[in-house]
Design an enzyme around this catalytic site. Structure first.
Site, mmCIF file in Angstrom:
data_model
loop_
_atom_site.group_PDB
_atom_site.id
_atom_site.type_symbol
_atom_site.label_atom_id
_atom_site.label_comp_id
_atom_site.label_asym_id
_atom_site.label_seq_id
_atom_site.Cartn_x
_atom_site.Cartn_y
_atom_site.Cartn_z
ATOM 1 N N TRP A 102 -28.895 -1.791 -85.705
ATOM 2 C CA TRP A 102 -28.764 -2.873 -84.718
ATOM 3 C C TRP A 102 -27.323 -3.316 -84.582
ATOM 4 O O TRP A 102 -26.872 -3.664 -83.484
ATOM 5 C CB TRP A 102 -29.687 -4.042 -85.070
ATOM 6 N N ASP A 171 -26.656 -11.451 -84.942
ATOM 7 C CA ASP A 171 -28.005 -11.087 -84.499
ATOM 8 C C ASP A 171 -28.932 -11.561 -85.624
ATOM 9 O O ASP A 171 -28.899 -11.032 -86.730
ATOM 10 C CB ASP A 171 -28.069 -9.567 -84.324
ATOM 11 N N LYS A 195 -40.635 -11.913 -83.849
ATOM 12 C CA LYS A 195 -40.887 -11.800 -85.291
ATOM 13 C C LYS A 195 -41.250 -13.187 -85.842
ATOM 14 O O LYS A 195 -42.415 -13.478 -86.059
ATOM 15 C CB LYS A 195 -39.693 -11.183 -85.994
HETATM 16 N N1 PMP Z 1 -31.950 -6.716 -83.535
HETATM 17 C C1 PMP Z 1 -32.755 -6.686 -84.600
HETATM 18 C C2 PMP Z 1 -32.236 -7.160 -85.915
HETATM 19 C C3 PMP Z 1 -34.065 -6.241 -84.471
HETATM 20 O O1 PMP Z 1 -34.877 -6.206 -85.533
HETATM 21 C C4 PMP Z 1 -34.541 -5.826 -83.191
HETATM 22 C C5 PMP Z 1 -35.964 -5.364 -82.963
HETATM 23 N N2 PMP Z 1 -36.648 -4.889 -84.003
HETATM 24 C C6 PMP Z 1 -33.661 -5.874 -82.128
HETATM 25 C C7 PMP Z 1 -32.368 -6.324 -82.331
HETATM 26 C C8 PMP Z 1 -34.094 -5.451 -80.740
HETATM 27 O O2 PMP Z 1 -34.913 -6.427 -80.210
HETATM 28 P P1 PMP Z 1 -35.578 -6.260 -78.763
HETATM 29 O O3 PMP Z 1 -36.353 -4.992 -78.773
HETATM 30 O O4 PMP Z 1 -36.431 -7.464 -78.599
HETATM 31 O O5 PMP Z 1 -34.467 -6.216 -77.771
#
Ligand code: PMP
Length: 360
Positions: A102, A171, A195
């Site tokens: 991420w 994030d 989450k």
């Molecule tokens: N950042 C983190 C830390 C995540 O765990 C996730 C999804 N598991 C995301 C970003 C992406 O999120 P989204 O699919 O809602 O854009």
């Protein structure tokens, strides 16, 4: 009606309190003669849900007055782009800490807006730890420094917010509301909701107001933080039902749990049950260095690929769902967000123990 323990990394479990309240209010919200799903976002009925949600969110997280809360859409993914488009606009350079996919994805998007420097990384070990950040190597001219606080895929987490010399951005998708966070330590944080904050469709940005002045006026309006803030997150129709779910979830956190200090204590208790077991186990090993362990995502391996597969299928049959690890780590991952009851974690620990006895 049977509900099983769902260890999914997201979307993930909701507290029964939240599901029951939504069920009870689905047809008619309070005495409005309509469902929340049917309300105009500009109606007085809906605006009171929206305003209460923001007020509760600010209270629970302790958001200072000089920060704005934005309720947006497009998930955390959109924030990977939106954040640099809006605030990487002074010197067009930013520092990133690479702790997993991420953070990598966020850095790739930021590269489209300027120069990205990697100031610490644990990529060399497939992200099994949180790297030290040497403050003397940080760029005082960077527009921001970015971290991913909890690394959902790898099961690592910053134990403390790192020091930064420029606005720190994070994030916090997989750790927000799991423990207290001092918002003052950040320039901005963002999270997708699915989450610890309810259901998919909503993402929340908390940003210090002075940073809003950096948004270039030629950005597409929907991607402009300053425009979103000036329009009270209602430049277009917001994710009305997801915001309502967040509001109900905040009631649960406040009324049933008692706030983020207690939530943290419960979460530590839950993760310790699994980590203590892993530390003693002869079959399973945790994939993460001890000082970097996440309380939200617990990743572990059995001794062979065959045992990993057997564990995932046998645990599913026992009502312990979605324990397969992410493909980049393999093995197992137990996501134990706020809504996972302690009994669910104990059930998993007990199943691991039985599995270990049967297969050793
Ligand atoms: N950042 C983190 C830390 C995540 O765990 C996730 C999804 N598991 C995301 C970003 C992406 O999120 P989204 O699919 O809602 O854009």
């Amino acid at each position: 009606m049977a509900r099983e323990y769902n260890f999914s990394a997201g979307p993930s479990m909701l507290p029964n309190y939240v599901l029951e309240k939504i069920r009870d209010e689905l047809f008619e919200y309070k005495d409005t003669k309509q469902s929340v799903m049917e309300m105009s976002h500009r109606s007085k009925e809906y605006l009171s849900i929206f305003d209460e949600c923001e007020a509760k969110f600010r209270k629970v997280l302790g958001v200072p007055d000089n920060y704005s809360v934005l309720f947006l859409q497009g998930g955390a993914y959109t924030q990977f782009s939106m954040l640099p488009m809006n605030i990487m606009t002074v010197n067009k350079t930013a520092d990133f800490v690479l702790t997993g996919s991420w953070a990598e994805k966020a850095s790739q998007e930021a590269k489209k807006c300027g120069e990205v420097r990697i100031v610490a990384s644990s990529k060399d070990s497939n992200y099994t730890y949180i790297p030290e950040i040497d403050v003397s190597t940080l760029n005082p001219d960077a527009d921001f420094m970015h971290i991913c606080y909890n690394n959902t895929i790898y099961g690592t987490a910053f134990q403390l917010t790192p020091k930064a010399i420029v606005p720190l951005t994070a994030d916090v998708s997989s750790m927000i509301l799991s423990k207290p966070l001092d918002v003052n330590e950040f320039g901005a944080i963002f999270a997708s909701a699915q989450k610890n904050m309810g259901i998919a469709g909503l993402s929340v940005v908390v940003i210090r107001n002075d940073l809003l002045e950096r948004s270039p006026s030629d950005l597409p309006s929907m991607l402009n933080y300053s425009i979103q803030q000036k329009n009270g997150s209602m430049f277009n129709t917001p994710a009305t039902f997801s915001i309502y779910v967040l509001s109900v979830l905040l009631d649960w956190l406040i009324d049933e749990i008692g706030g983020l200090e207690t939530m943290e204590t419960i979460n530590k208790e839950k993760s310790s049950i699994l980590y203590d077991y892993l530390d003693d186990s002869k079959m399973f090993t945790g994939t993460v260095e001890k000082g970097s362990r996440s309380d939200m995502n617990v990743c572990f391996l059995a001794q062979s690929e065959e045992l990993n597969k057997a564990f995932c299928s046998e645990s599913t049959a026992k009502g312990l769902l979605n324990l397969s690890g992410h493909r980049s780590v393999g093995g197992m991952r137990a996501s134990i967000y706020n809504a996972m009851p302690i009994d669910g974690v104990k059930a998993l620990r007990d199943f691991m123990s039985i599995f270990e006895k049967e297969h050793m």
